[in-house]
Scaffold this motif. Structure first.
Motif, PDB file in Angstrom:
ATOM      1  N   GLY A  39     -31.244 -13.666  -8.408  1.00  0.00           N
ATOM      2  CA  GLY A  39     -30.786 -13.501  -7.031  1.00  0.00           C
ATOM      3  C   GLY A  39     -29.365 -12.971  -7.081  1.00  0.00           C
ATOM      4  N   ILE A  40     -28.751 -12.836  -5.919  1.00  0.00           N
ATOM      5  CA  ILE A  40     -27.377 -12.360  -5.858  1.00  0.00           C
ATOM      6  C   ILE A  40     -26.562 -13.318  -5.005  1.00  0.00           C
ATOM      7  N   GLY A  41     -25.455 -13.742  -5.542  1.00  0.00           N
ATOM      8  CA  GLY A  41     -24.534 -14.602  -4.797  1.00  0.00           C
ATOM      9  C   GLY A  41     -23.119 -14.196  -5.114  1.00  0.00           C
ATOM     10  N   GLY A  42     -22.182 -14.997  -4.677  1.00  0.00           N
ATOM     11  CA  GLY A  42     -20.802 -14.653  -4.950  1.00  0.00           C
ATOM     12  C   GLY A  42     -19.858 -15.756  -4.532  1.00  0.00           C
ATOM     13  N   GLY A  43     -18.589 -15.477  -4.688  1.00  0.00           N
ATOM     14  CA  GLY A  43     -17.567 -16.437  -4.314  1.00  0.00           C
ATOM     15  C   GLY A  43     -16.288 -15.719  -3.962  1.00  0.00           C
ATOM     16  N   LEU A  44     -15.488 -16.348  -3.119  1.00  0.00           N
ATOM     17  CA  LEU A  44     -14.201 -15.809  -2.704  1.00  0.00           C
ATOM     18  C   LEU A  44     -13.119 -16.810  -3.051  1.00  0.00           C
ATOM     19  N   VAL A  45     -12.133 -16.362  -3.783  1.00  0.00           N
ATOM     20  CA  VAL A  45     -10.964 -17.176  -4.073  1.00  0.00           C
ATOM     21  C   VAL A  45      -9.793 -16.543  -3.324  1.00  0.00           C
TER      22      VAL A  45
ATOM     23  N   GLY B 168     -20.608 -23.202   4.739  1.00  0.00           N
ATOM     24  CA  GLY B 168     -20.917 -23.138   3.318  1.00  0.00           C
ATOM     25  C   GLY B 168     -21.603 -21.862   2.898  1.00  0.00           C
ATOM     26  N   MET B 169     -21.401 -20.773   3.630  1.00  0.00           N
ATOM     27  CA  MET B 169     -22.110 -19.527   3.348  1.00  0.00           C
ATOM     28  C   MET B 169     -21.200 -18.417   2.833  1.00  0.00           C
ATOM     29  N   ALA B 170     -19.926 -18.683   2.632  1.00  0.00           N
ATOM     30  CA  ALA B 170     -19.007 -17.631   2.194  1.00  0.00           C
ATOM     31  C   ALA B 170     -19.426 -17.094   0.823  1.00  0.00           C
ATOM     32  N   GLY B 171     -19.416 -15.777   0.674  1.00  0.00           N
ATOM     33  CA  GLY B 171     -19.765 -15.150  -0.590  1.00  0.00           C
ATOM     34  C   GLY B 171     -21.224 -14.807  -0.747  1.00  0.00           C
ATOM     35  N   GLU B 172     -22.021 -14.880   0.334  1.00  0.00           N
ATOM     36  CA  GLU B 172     -23.446 -14.557   0.227  1.00  0.00           C
ATOM     37  C   GLU B 172     -23.661 -13.041   0.300  1.00  0.00           C
ATOM     38  N   PHE B 173     -23.182 -12.343  -0.727  1.00  0.00           N
ATOM     39  CA  PHE B 173     -23.308 -10.887  -0.750  1.00  0.00           C
ATOM     40  C   PHE B 173     -24.756 -10.433  -0.878  1.00  0.00           C
TER      41      PHE B 173
ATOM     42  N   ARG C  73     -20.997  -0.186  -2.394  1.00  0.00           N
ATOM     43  CA  ARG C  73     -20.822  -0.091  -0.938  1.00  0.00           C
ATOM     44  C   ARG C  73     -20.571  -1.459  -0.320  1.00  0.00           C
ATOM     45  N   VAL C  74     -21.354  -2.444  -0.725  1.00  0.00           N
ATOM     46  CA  VAL C  74     -21.204  -3.787  -0.153  1.00  0.00           C
ATOM     47  C   VAL C  74     -19.863  -4.403  -0.564  1.00  0.00           C
TER      48      VAL C  74
END
Length: 381
Positions: free
Chosen positions: A207-213, A224-229, A299-300
Motif C-alpha cells: 500500500g502507500i502511506g506517509g508521514g509529515l514531520v 489521524g489521517m495526515a500523510g495518507e498520500f 505529481r502528488v
C-alpha cells in the motif's frame, strides 16, 4: 516569592530545558546544548556541572571523530542511560518488530516475529508480548525503568483502546499509539540529525502511506489521517481503488499496481523480486511502468511540497528498495512541479532505515514527549 525562590525556579526551568534537549536529541556538546536552549556558556556550564554531579547526565564521548578544525575536542553529554527505557513496537500486517532504547538513545534490544496476514488483533498482541518476553530474557532488559511504550499499527487511523490498554496494563507506563508509517517517517527524519525539522515521507509498498514531520514533531492531523498520500487522486480516470475512489496513487505506484501494470502490457511478473530482475535487465515494459509510477508520485508529492514547503522529501518502502532509480525519476518530476519562486528546492532521497523503522520511530516519538528525571535529588547548596 523571595529572590532566592525566584532564582531556584529559574534554575529548575533551565535544568528542565537542558534535560529535555538531551532526551530528544541524544548526546550533545555543551556548545550545542547552549545554542538549543538559548543559555550563555557560563550558565550552561554551571547547570551541566550540577547535573553531572547528581548523576542525571554523564559524559559519553568527545566530538573528536567528527571535528573539522583543530582545538580541544568537546565532551559529549547525555542522560544517564540507566535512568529510562523506551519500548517501540510495530504491529505490521504480517509481523511485529520491537526495539528498546535507553535514555542515551542507544538501542539495547530488538527482535521480530511473524504472523499470518489475517491474524486477529488479540492474537497479534499475544505474539508481541511473547516476543518482548523472549527479547528481555535474552538481553537481560528488565523494564524496571520503562518510561513509555510507543505502538505503531497498520492502517490510517490510530488504533482504539484495545492497543493502548493491554500495553498500559502490562507495563504500567504511558502508551502512545499511531500509524506505523507515520512513525517510520519520524525515524527517517532524525537520521539526518536533530536540526532537520520539516520532512515529507512517502512509503511505496503493498500500500502507500506517509508521514509529515513539521517543526520536528510528527503530525497526525485532526482525525489521524495526515500523510495518507496513497489515496490522493493521481489519475482521475484511473483504476478503482479499495477506498472507493478511482485513480488514487495507490492504484498506480504501489507494488501490486506496478506488477498489474506490467501484466497489462504483456509482462507477467509474480513478485517484486521478478520486477527487480526485469529492471536490472533493462526490460522496456518494466521501465515504462516504473516511469509512470514515478511520474504519479512526483505529481502528488510535488503538490504536497508546494503546500508544506518541506526541507526534505524521503521515499521509502519495498518499491524504491527494489528500484532505486524511481527516486531519481521522482526528483526529475519534482523539478518541473515546484514553482521557481525563490528558496531552495527540497532535498529528495531514498529511505535509509530498514523494516525496523516503525519501532524506531515510535521510540523517537516517546523521546519527544516523555517526562524524565524529575525524581533526581536536588543538589546540596
Amino acid at each position: 516569592m523571595s529572590v532566592q525562590g525566584v532564582h531556584a525556579l529559574v534554575r529548575r526551568t533551565h535544568e528542565a530545558r537542558v534535560l529535555r534537549v538531551l532526551r530528544e536529541h541524544g548526546a550533545l556538546s555543551r556548545g550545542q546544548i547552549a545554542t538549543k536552549v538559548g543559555l550563555s556558556r557560563t550558565t550552561l556550564s554551571e547547570i551541566t556541572g550540577d547535573l553531572l554531579s547528581r548523576g542525571a547526565v554523564v559524559v559519553v564521548d568527545t566530538d573528536a571523530a567528527r571535528r573539522l578544525g583543530s582545538g580541544r575536542p568537546a565532551e559529549l553529554l547525555t542522560l544517564d542511560p540507566s535512568s529510562g527505557q523506551f519500548l517501540g513496537v510495530d504491529l505490521g500486517h504480517t509481523r511485529v518488530r520491537i526495539a528498546v532504547a535507553d535514555a542515551a538513545h542507544d538501542i539495547i534490544a530488538a527482535g521480530h516475529a511473524a504472523y499470518d496476514a489475517d491474524t486477529e488483533r488479540a492474537r497479534q498482541l499475544e505474539v508481541a508480548f511473547a516476543l518482548i518476553d523472549r527479547v528481555a530474557a535474552r538481553t537481560g532488559v528488565s523494564f524496571r525503568a520503562l518510561q513509555g511504550v510507543g505502538v505503531g499499527v497498520a492502517g490510517p487511523r490510530p488504533a482504539p483502546p484495545e492497543i493502548a490498554v493491554p500495553f498500559g496494563a502490562r507495563f504500567g507506563a504511558p502508551v502512545i499509539v499511531d500509524n506505523n508509517t507515520r512513525f517510520a517517517g519520524l525515524a527517517e527524519a532524525i537520521t539526518d540529525g536533530p536540526d532537520v525539522h520539516d520532512v515529507l515521507y512517502v512509503r511505496l509498498s503493498d500500500g502507500i502511506g506517509g508521514g509529515l514531520v513539521v517543526g520536528g514533531r510528527l503530525v497526525a492531523g485532526a482525525d489521524g489521517m495526515a500523510g495518507e498520500f496513497g489515496h490522493v487522486t493521481a489519475q482521475p480516470d484511473g483504476d478503482p481503488c479499495r477506498c472507493g475512489k478511482r485513480g488514487c496513487l495507490e492504484t498506480v505506484a504501489s507494488v501490486p499496481a506496478v506488477l498489474a501494470g506490467c501484466a497489462r502490457r504483456g509482462l507477467a511478473l509474480a513478485s517484486i523480486e521478478e520486477l527487480e530482475a526485469a529492471l536490472r535487465h533493462h526490460n522496456p515494459i518494466a521501465a515504462a511502468v516504473l516511469d509512470e509510477a514515478a511520474a504519479a508520485v512526483g505529481r502528488v508529492v510535488g503538490a504536497a511540497a508546494l503546500v508544506l514547503n518541506p526541507a526534505q522529501i524521503v521515499i521509502g518502502g519495498r518499491l524504491p528498495r527494489s528500484a532505486p532509480e524511481l527516486v531519481r525519476r521522482v526528483d526529475e518530476i519534482l523539478a518541473g512541479e515546484l514553482c521557481p519562486i525563490g528558496g531552495a528546492r527540497p532535498a529528495i532521497r531514498a529511505a535509509r532505515l530498514g523494516d525496523d523503522d516503525g519501532a524506531l520511530g515510535a521510540i523517537a516519538a516517546l523521546f519527544r514527549q516523555t517526562p524524565l528525571l524529575d525524581g533526581y535529588p536536588e543538589p546540596v547548596r
